[in-house]
Design an enzyme around this catalytic site. Structure first.
Site, short mmCIF file in Angstrom:
data_model
loop_
_atom_site.label_atom_id
_atom_site.label_comp_id
_atom_site.label_asym_id
_atom_site.label_seq_id
_atom_site.Cartn_x
_atom_site.Cartn_y
_atom_site.Cartn_z
N LYS A 283 -6.15 -16.06 -3.82
CA LYS A 283 -7.29 -15.28 -4.14
C LYS A 283 -7.35 -14.35 -2.97
CE LYS A 283 -12.00 -17.52 -3.41
NZ LYS A 283 -12.75 -18.44 -3.56
N ASP A 331 -13.32 -23.13 -16.31
CA ASP A 331 -12.78 -21.90 -16.42
C ASP A 331 -11.07 -21.95 -16.10
OD1 ASP A 331 -13.47 -22.93 -13.57
OD2 ASP A 331 -12.94 -21.06 -12.76
N ASP A 443 10.54 13.79 6.17
CA ASP A 443 10.32 12.88 7.21
C ASP A 443 10.69 13.14 8.60
OD1 ASP A 443 9.44 10.47 8.12
OD2 ASP A 443 11.17 9.26 7.35
C1 SPV Z 1 9.63 4.60 6.65
O1 SPV Z 1 9.48 3.96 5.59
O2 SPV Z 1 9.12 5.64 6.61
C2 SPV Z 1 10.66 4.05 7.25
C3 SPV Z 1 11.77 2.96 7.27
O3 SPV Z 1 10.59 4.30 8.60
S1 SPV Z 1 13.18 3.73 6.98
O4 SPV Z 1 12.76 4.96 5.69
O5 SPV Z 1 14.02 2.73 6.50
O6 SPV Z 1 13.48 4.41 8.25
MG MG Z 2 9.62 5.94 8.97
#
Ligand code: SPV
Ligand code: MG
Length: 670
Positions: A283, A331, A443
């Site tokens: 749930k 239900d 990133d």
């Molecule tokens: C992310 O998801 O940004 C991470 C994990 O830091 S990794 O991409 O594996 O570094």
């Molecule tokens: Mg990361």
């Protein structure tokens, strides 16, 4: 609805038992008479108005009813010629009190178990208690039933469609008035020595009395001392039955109390309280822990015992307690609980138990309470604490990547029903990779904290599950302390920071790009500063170790792990980009040899053949699926875009599209 109880008879076949009072005052158990039992059953059924016909001992009977002090309005009508007429005339005497409502009609010597009354009252329209399983009685009433409706009632019917029947009727006003008028015709013609059912039979089924099958449930009249002995013994058996019912709720409302009351009327009620783990899987996370929820039920009248039910499946407790009856709302006949119900039915069949299903009440005010409980779960204080609680509760949690409101909702709502249980993710991972990707950026800590917090906000606005935030390197220590406070204030449960410094690159590049690991001293200082900055005890800082990613070896990874734990890290994340999980397993084993409690977090993007069960078994505590929604979602979008370009229209794209209905159900309107 009014009850009409016929108590004008002499009861002469009871011998000395009725020498000083009417038959209905005969004791059927140490604590009740036939009448007190009937009247209490009426109170339970919330029928307040009673008309009782009397005869000999009318004064004794009236005083007795008063002494019971029940919340009933009882009006007594004496049949002045009780010794010369049958009850058809008693009913006629009371007719003026009986014209304005539906009627529950019963003979005063009838003993029936509560479920009989429940069945009769729940049946649509008018009905009479009959039995498809009992043999036809020699002298007593039989009903002739055709197409589910009673055509005739009397003692002489043994032919086709005949069923044992008892003088227990629920009659809708229109049907009842037809019978009552026929009774009047009989009485005015001086025909007062017959059964009232003779008048009913003249209606040829026009009273629309449905045959309500009470099978072999106790429903019997007491005519003589032998009947009394049999019925009293059956009653003892009925009252010693155990009834089992499971609750997952953490908000007790009137609907629960009503169903508990109903269940308790079927026997000694044992309540199974579903474990926190089972509730949160099926749930939502319970607002009140199982230990407290058990106490809630212990205090309710009618509950004899409260036990833990560890799984959604009833098997363990049914085998342990072997209840005679299991009660549930109707239900669960369809939907995800159906396999659970099927299992219950088959276990009960194995030992002769029985399932009783009550109509499910889905009143809007109860739905609103549930919505409020869910809303509460999304508040920062409750949400923040929940990751720790989940780890305490289960020792293990899963998190799925979310990078927007919609992906948050997918993580929040996706459920899988498997092996009679339910599976869903425990938490959400706000990945730097996926958050950056969604914004079309690399990133590399380029998306600033303000923007990352905006993503968290979007997710939080529509979900309740705890959030684990990918804090990259945590930035400068001087900045990290502010990040901790902001995250904490927002209700995030955990930040994971990695022991890298300088321009951060995604770990999955490994040594293909230049990446610098921070020193143990610097990173430990950052953790200490973060822990010092946080205000609540629930927020967690997890130290992520990049030694295996950067190929610095197991010893380095372990040294860092112990140092970071000593610096105050609430959890350790060990990362690897190898498909082979050996180095992860080795790390867990060596870390656990010295540290049994600090949670270990894994991101099995590369070593993805290992199951959660195995990770848990080996000593890991959190598994994060870090990027799968992004990696599956964007190719689908690319495909759709390409398809439209190729076909110069959108038709070919249709098969790939989610239906509008699915979108609407995924995103509820508040
Ligand atoms: C992310 O998801 O940004 C991470 C994990 O830091 S990794 O991409 O594996 O570094
Ligand atoms: Mg990361």
């Amino acid at each position: 609805m009014k009850a009409l109880i016929l108590n004008s008879g002499l009861g002469s076949r009871m011998g000395v038992l009725t020498s000083e009072h009417p038959k209905c005052m005969t004791e059927v158990s140490p604590s009740e008479t036939i009448l007190s039992r009937q009247l209490n059953q009426l109170v339970d059924a919330e029928i307040q108005d009673v008309v009782m016909t009397t005869g000999l001992f009318d004064g004794v009977l009236e005083r007795y009813c008063q002494s019971l002090d029940l919340p009933l309005r009882i009006r007594f009508v004496k049949n002045p010629v009780y010794d010369k007429t049958n009850y058809i005339y008693s009913i006629h005497c009371a007719r003026e009190l009986l014209r304005d409502d539906d009627i529950l009609l019963m003979h005063g010597d009838l003993v029936f178990e509560n479920e009989v009354l429940d069945l009769l009252l729940a049946a649509p329209g008018s009905g009479m208690a009959v039995s498809s399983t009992l043999p036809l009685p020699e002298k007593d009433f039989k009903a002739v039933v055709a197409d589910g409706f009673v055509q005739k009632v009397g003692t002489g019917f043994f032919g086709e469609g005949a069923m044992a029947a008892q003088a227990l009727y629920k009659l809708e006003k229109a049907d009842w008035l037809r019978w009552l008028d026929k009774i009047a015709e009989y009485c005015e013609a001086g025909n007062t020595g017959v059964y009232a059912e003779n008048a009913l039979n003249d209606l040829d089924g026009a009273a629309n009395v449905r045959a309500v099958d009470v099978r072999d449930l106790l429903c019997a009249e007491i005519d003589n001392p032998d009947d009394l002995a049999v019925v009293s013994a059956r009653l003892r058996e009925v009252e010693s039955r155990t009834v089992y019912m499971t609750f997952s709720t953490d908000i007790l409302h009137g609907g629960h109390i009503a169903i508990i009351r109903k269940a308790a009327r079927l026997g000694r009620l044992v309540v199974g309280v579903l474990s926190d783990e089972a509730v949160s899987a099926y749930k939502r996370y319970p607002l009140v822990p199982a230990s407290e929820r058990r106490k809630l039920f212990e205090g309710i009248a009618g509950v004899r015992k409260v036990v833990e039910q560890r799984t959604l499946s009833y098997r363990e407790n049914l085998e342990k307690y072997r209840p005679d009856i299991v009660v549930h709302g109707d239900d669960w006949c369809t939907g995800f609980q159906k396999p659970v119900r099927d299992e219950v039915v088959s276990i009960l069949a194995g030992y002769g138990g029985r399932l009783v299903e009550f109509p499910h009440s889905d009143a809007p005010e109860y739905r609103e309470m549930e919505a409020r409980a869910r809303a509460e779960l999304s508040l920062p204080d409750l949400r923040r604490a929940r990751l720790r609680r989940t780890l305490e509760m289960k020792g293990f949690a899963t998190a799925m990547e979310a990078h927007s409101g919609i992906t948050g909702l997918i993580v929040e709502k996706t459920k899988v029903y498997q092996d009679g249980g339910t599976r869903q993710f425990d938490a959400m991972w706000v990945s730097s990779l996926c958050d950056s990707t969604a914004k079309g950026k690399p990133d590399i800590e380029l998306v600033d904290m303000t923007s990352r917090f905006r993503t968290i906000d979007d997710i939080m606005e529509v979900t309740t599950k705890p959030i684990i935030f990918d804090g990259d390197t945590g930035g400068l220590t001087e900045h990290f302390v502010y990040t901790v406070r902001s995250l904490e204030r927002m209700g995030v449960s955990m930040v994971i920071i990695e022991d890298k410094t300088g321009l951060k690159k995604n770990s999955l590049f490994g040594t293909e790009v230049a990446q610098t690991q921070d020193s143990i001293e610097n990173f430990s200082a950052k953790i200490r500063a973060g822990k010092k900055a946080q205000k609540t005890k629930d927020f967690m800082i997890c130290a992520r170790i990049e030694s295996l990613i950067l190929e610095r070896g197991m010893e380095d990874a372990l040294e860092r792990a112990f140092a970071f734990a000593a610096a105050g890290a609430d959890a350790i994340m060990i990362h690897s980009r190898k498909k082979d999980p050996s180095e992860i397993f080795e790390f867990i084993e060596k870390f656990r040899a010295k540290d049994a409690s600090t949670p270990i977090v894994l991101v099995p993007t590369s070593f993805n053949a290992v199951t959660e069960e195995e990770f848990k078994e080996r000593g890991a505590n959190i598994v994060i699926y870090a990027n799968q929604l992004t990696r599956t979602g964007f190719p689908a979008m690319q495909n759709a875009a390409r398809t439209i370009l190729e076909h110069h229209r959108a038709k070919e794209c249709d098969a790939m599209c989610m239906s509008i209905k699915d979108i609407i159900t995924l995103i509820p309107e508040e």
